[in-house]
Design an enzyme around this catalytic site. Structure first.
Site, PDB file in Angstrom:
ATOM      1  N   HIS A 582       4.203  52.773  46.472  1.00  0.00           N
ATOM      2  CA  HIS A 582       5.238  52.760  47.520  1.00  0.00           C
ATOM      3  C   HIS A 582       6.326  51.715  47.266  1.00  0.00           C
ATOM      4  CE1 HIS A 582       2.813  49.553  49.623  1.00  0.00           C
ATOM      5  NE2 HIS A 582       4.022  49.141  49.945  1.00  0.00           N
ATOM      6  N   ASP A 636      -1.905  55.314  46.186  1.00  0.00           N
ATOM      7  CA  ASP A 636      -0.799  54.361  46.191  1.00  0.00           C
ATOM      8  C   ASP A 636      -0.937  53.406  44.998  1.00  0.00           C
ATOM      9  OD1 ASP A 636       1.398  52.928  46.916  1.00  0.00           O
ATOM     10  OD2 ASP A 636       0.520  52.038  48.726  1.00  0.00           O
ATOM     11  N   GLY A 728       5.351  42.468  51.803  1.00  0.00           N
ATOM     12  CA  GLY A 728       5.715  41.674  50.626  1.00  0.00           C
ATOM     13  C   GLY A 728       4.519  41.383  49.730  1.00  0.00           C
ATOM     14  N   SER A 730       2.400  43.810  49.127  1.00  0.00           N
ATOM     15  CA  SER A 730       2.104  45.117  48.544  1.00  0.00           C
ATOM     16  C   SER A 730       2.105  45.092  47.033  1.00  0.00           C
ATOM     17  CB  SER A 730       3.147  46.131  48.982  1.00  0.00           C
ATOM     18  OG  SER A 730       2.787  46.629  50.215  1.00  0.00           O
ATOM     19  N   GLY A 731       1.207  45.861  46.459  1.00  0.00           N
ATOM     20  CA  GLY A 731       1.125  45.944  45.008  1.00  0.00           C
ATOM     21  C   GLY A 731       0.289  44.829  44.419  1.00  0.00           C
TER      22      GLY A 731
HETATM   23  N1  ARG Z   1       3.141  47.841  52.890  1.00  0.00           N
HETATM   24  C1  ARG Z   1       3.226  46.433  52.855  1.00  0.00           C
HETATM   25  C2  ARG Z   1       4.212  45.960  51.792  1.00  0.00           C
HETATM   26  O1  ARG Z   1       4.994  46.753  51.375  1.00  0.00           O
HETATM   27  C3  ARG Z   1       1.889  45.761  52.743  1.00  0.00           C
HETATM   28  C4  ARG Z   1       1.162  45.937  53.981  1.00  0.00           C
HETATM   29  C5  ARG Z   1      -0.180  45.381  53.977  1.00  0.00           C
HETATM   30  N2  ARG Z   1      -0.514  45.313  55.347  1.00  0.00           N
HETATM   31  C6  ARG Z   1      -1.641  44.829  55.811  1.00  0.00           C
HETATM   32  N3  ARG Z   1      -1.811  44.705  57.091  1.00  0.00           N
HETATM   33  N4  ARG Z   1      -2.608  44.492  55.014  1.00  0.00           N
HETATM   34  O2  ARG Z   1       4.276  44.810  51.454  1.00  0.00           O
END
Ligand code: ARG
Length: 779
Positions: A582, A636, A728, A730-731
């Site tokens: 994503h 993902d 932030g 993510s990944g």
């Molecule tokens: N989608 C988020 C990003 O782009 C990460 C979300 C993780 N959320 C969580 N509650 N663990 O950084």
């Protein structure tokens, strides 16, 4: 990321109260009625000005699910207000105060710090009770002691009431669960969430009696704390007093193990005034007894080990003064809290209650699933030891503590011929202990067998009349005929639980890769093992700061030009990074899907670190998983190829990829790292953050997220909230350590509802499910 490193306090978020509760208006506290002789005790406290007080009836509307208890409570009050006989009664309990830490001076009830802290809690309780329907019976609150809480300081207190005797009697007849409900929701409806000074989700309350209170007041107290690795002793010889208590404490992620070595003087006939008791709490509450020794045969000369369910235990010794030669010798230690249960696929093995042969802790539930390694096999289970709290007298079923195998509950000793039973291919085993009274527990043995395979249970049928141990294969040993059919000897495709060697052979040993032992005949299980190790330098600058970027050397920051840091990633080899799909979705204005704009920063600690130790690489290829489904975040995952290989150093190291068969049991502690938002809707962190999270059971998580969790996802976090990844992150990696301090990439930060919310854990891409795809695309 919601936990500052090295291990600062976890952020705690107040959970919004249900609308009905929030709707409650503001009202000044009622002046409560004081029994005339206790006039001085009743004071008005206005300490917590911010607290929204509401009229209790309106509050009660907000808790419809407990309406029957509410009605009971109201009837009790109406009925007993008319009843003339009054007596003292107590509601005792504990609560956590976030932000504060437990320090040694809180052990001393005369210290300035103790007095201040105690006063704050007492004032809060007073204000709350006085405005509740129990207000007219309320006298005072006293804080007895403190301990280290999960995310703050835990205070233990008594609330004293002068209440109609019959009402108290009725309250006491309720079960501990009902009591808790009545005490917290009904007796003090003003305990509503949203109050920042106290974490009301951690509040525990119990109806107690004057005997317990007296014991506490009269006791000579010893306050002890044990750090992990320390043994602290408790000795009592020729005691001169009648009541002693030891308040035992350990750090919050540990439990107390008490080892009683000698106990003399617990004589028969003297149970009422003479006993040694252990409690799963820091107050001597009947509801929290782990075990009690008194009366005939109380102590057979052997060492007894008890375990608490949290990081405190109370030991009380009540003696009648006649016994002058009483002796108690014991010690206690901090032991790591274990998460019980798990999935096992094995030819044979044993299972036991948590901490066996120590007494199991109160208040624990465990589930194990055992499977035979091959279809067609069944399991036989033998109960070797079962010593658990028996059912209540009138009950037809084990209702207190139990061991449940395949739906059948056991809670008392079994005769020899009832100990062994056969089950199907897989069996679910549950263990439950309630809040009270524990014993040694259970110990069982299981074996896989087949009625048809004469090589069972542990041998492989080589098809030539020979049976071989499972970990060998028929082919690579001359005891098997050279021309023996391959599929008679080994299995063409490995079960998902089996590790597949490069030569196609399957191993049944769990997690064989990189464990330092050659398990595959071709050695492939020990092949790709230059990964997952921190290269921490042994010499440290005294008084200097930890070189923290060495701690998570596989962490990368993916940045895009002026947008700066966008996502995290993990180094898996000198050319490849893994991240989340994503992160590479185009937005209206930015083309995130194009490799050219991206830079990967490796070896940095602070986000815009300018240092020649930081490695920066351009990206030449982004491979998004072809099945990535944006609508549900399934698959993902994305692979990023770096333009030139990165050089490994103590700051840059690859993390190990867990193979398909690797298991991360739920409850396992892992770490998620990143520069993501420090709380929901907040800014990015400047320095790399780490958060300690636990693996969460897939079906539990699936329920919390309304069936949105696919088999390419896993959940980790803390169900109470407070620790999580965030925007932030993510990944970035969810790293779990394995044998030899080697770290494995269990998950990739993917999504979650908000950040760190209660019952909304972080959801990660399950790397084991995508292992083959990663290998195929990076080789
Ligand atoms: N989608 C988020 C990003 O782009 C990460 C979300 C993780 N959320 C969580 N509650 N663990 O950084």
């Amino acid at each position: 990321m919601l936990q500052p490193f090295p291990s600062g306090r976890i952020s705690v978020y107040s959970i919004p109260a249900p609308d009905a509760e929030r709707a409650s208006g503001q009202e000044s506290p009622r002046v409560s009625y004081c029994p005339s002789y206790q006039e001085g005790v009743c004071q008005k406290y206005h300490f917590f000005k911010r607290m929204k007080l509401c009229f209790w009836r309106r509050c009660l509307l907000g808790i419809l699910p407990t309406v029957s208890l509410t009605v009971t409570a109201i009837l009790l009050v109406l009925h007993y207000s008319l009843s003339p006989a009054f007596s003292f009664t107590y509601i005792s309990g504990s609560v956590e105060i976030p932000n504060l830490t437990y320090t040694n001076d809180l052990n001393d009830p005369t210290s300035q710090k103790f007095l201040l802290q105690a006063k704050a809690v007492q004032n809060y309780l007073a204000e709350t009770y006085e405005s509740s329907f129990l207000g007219k019976y309320y006298l005072k609150s006293v804080v007895a002691t403190f301990s280290e809480g999960e995310s703050g300081l835990r205070a233990y207190f008594w609330n004293t009431f002068w209440a109609p005797q019959d009402m108290v009697a009725s309250l006491k007849k309720l079960t501990p669960v009902e009591q808790k409900e009545i005490c917290s929701k009904q007796a003090a409806p003003l305990f509503s969430s949203g109050e920042e000074d106290f974490d009301l989700d951690t509040m525990e309350l119990f109806v107690s009696d004057s005997i317990e209170y007296d014991v506490m007041l009269k006791s000579v107290s010893f306050d002890l704390y044990a750090k992990p690795g320390n043994n602290r002793t408790l000795t009592l010889m020729n005691p001169k007093k009648s009541f002693y208590q030891w308040r035992l404490r350990v750090p919050s992620n540990y439990v107390v193990r008490l080892v009683v070595i000698t106990l003399r003087g617990v004589t028969p006939e003297s149970c009422a005034s003479h006993h040694l008791s252990a409690y799963d709490f820091l107050l001597p509450l009947q509801n929290k007894i782990i075990t009690r020794w008194c009366g005939p045969g109380a102590w057979t000369p052997s060492v007894v080990r008890l375990t608490s369910s949290s990081n405190v235990m109370l030991l009380t010794f009540s003696l009648d003064r006649r016994g002058e030669r009483n002796i108690l010798k014991a010690h206690f230690q901090a032991i790591p809290k274990i998460i019980c249960g798990g999935h096992y696929t094995s030819w044979n093995g044993t299972l036991s209650s948590p901490y066996y042969p120590s007494y199991y802790p109160p208040n624990i539930d465990c589930t194990w699933i055992i499977k035979a390694p091959l279809p067609g096999y069944k399991l036989s289970i033998k109960i070797l030891v079962i010593q658990i709290q028996e059912k209540s007298p009138g009950s037809s079923r084990c209702d207190k503590d139990w061991l449940e195998i395949d739906g059948v509950r056991y809670c008392k000793a079994l005769s020899e011929n009832n100990r062994n039973r056969e089950y199907g291919y897989s069996v679910e085993i549950n263990f439950h202990s309630d809040e009270l009274v524990t014993h040694r527990g259970f110990y069982i043995e299981y074996k896989a067998f087949s009625h048809t395979d004469r090589c069972n249970p542990e041998k492989l049928n080589c098809g030539d009349g020979k049976c071989k141990p499972q970990y060998k294969s028929c082919k690579d040993d001359d005891s098997c005929r050279q021309d023996s059919e391959e599929n008679n000897c080994s299995y063409k495709s490995c079960s998902p639980y089996a590790y597949k060697c490069l030569n196609g052979k399957c191993l049944l040993k769990p997690n064989p890769e990189c464990d330092g032992k050659r398990d595959c005949t071709d050695g492939s299980d020990e092949m790709n093992c230059a990964c997952g190790r921190r290269q921490l330098k042994r010499t440290r600058i005294v008084g200097g700061e930890d070189a923290r970027s060495e701690k998570w050397p596989w962490q990368a920051s993916l940045q895009m030009g002026a947008h700066g840091h966008v996502c995290g990633a993990s180094v898996i080899s000198n050319r490849w990074l893994v991240s989340a799909a994503h992160c590479f979705l185009d937005s209206h204005s930015v083309r995130y899907s194009v490799p050219m704009g991206w830079r990967a920063y490796m070896g940095s600690h602070t986000i815009n670190e300018k240092s020649n130790r930081v490695a920066v690489r351009s990206i030449i290829r982004i491979i998004v998983h072809p099945q990535y489904d944006q609508s549900i975040s399934d698959y993902d995952i994305a692979l990023l190829e770096m333009e030139t290989p990165v050089l490994f150093s103590e700051l840059v190291q690859p993390i190990c990829l867990p193979s398909t068969s690797r298991v991360f049991l739920y409850g396992t502690v892992c770490y998620v790292t990143g520069w993501g938002a420090i709380k929901e809707n907040s800014h990015l962190a400047k320095t790399l953050q780490e958060a300690r999270v636990r693996m969460i059971n897939q079906s539990v998580c699936n329920k919390l997220y309304d069936d949105l969790i696919t088999s390419r996802m896993l959940c980790a976090g803390n169900l109470n909230g407070g620790v999580d990844a965030c925007q932030g992150d993510s990944g970035g990696p969810l790293a779990c350590s394995g044998k030899g301090n080697r770290w494995y990439l269990a998950g990739i930060v993917s999504w979650g509802e908000g950040c760190a919310r209660r019952n909304r854990p972080g959801v990660y891409t399950r790397v084991t499910a995508l292992y083959d795809w990663i290998r195929r695309n990076t080789n």
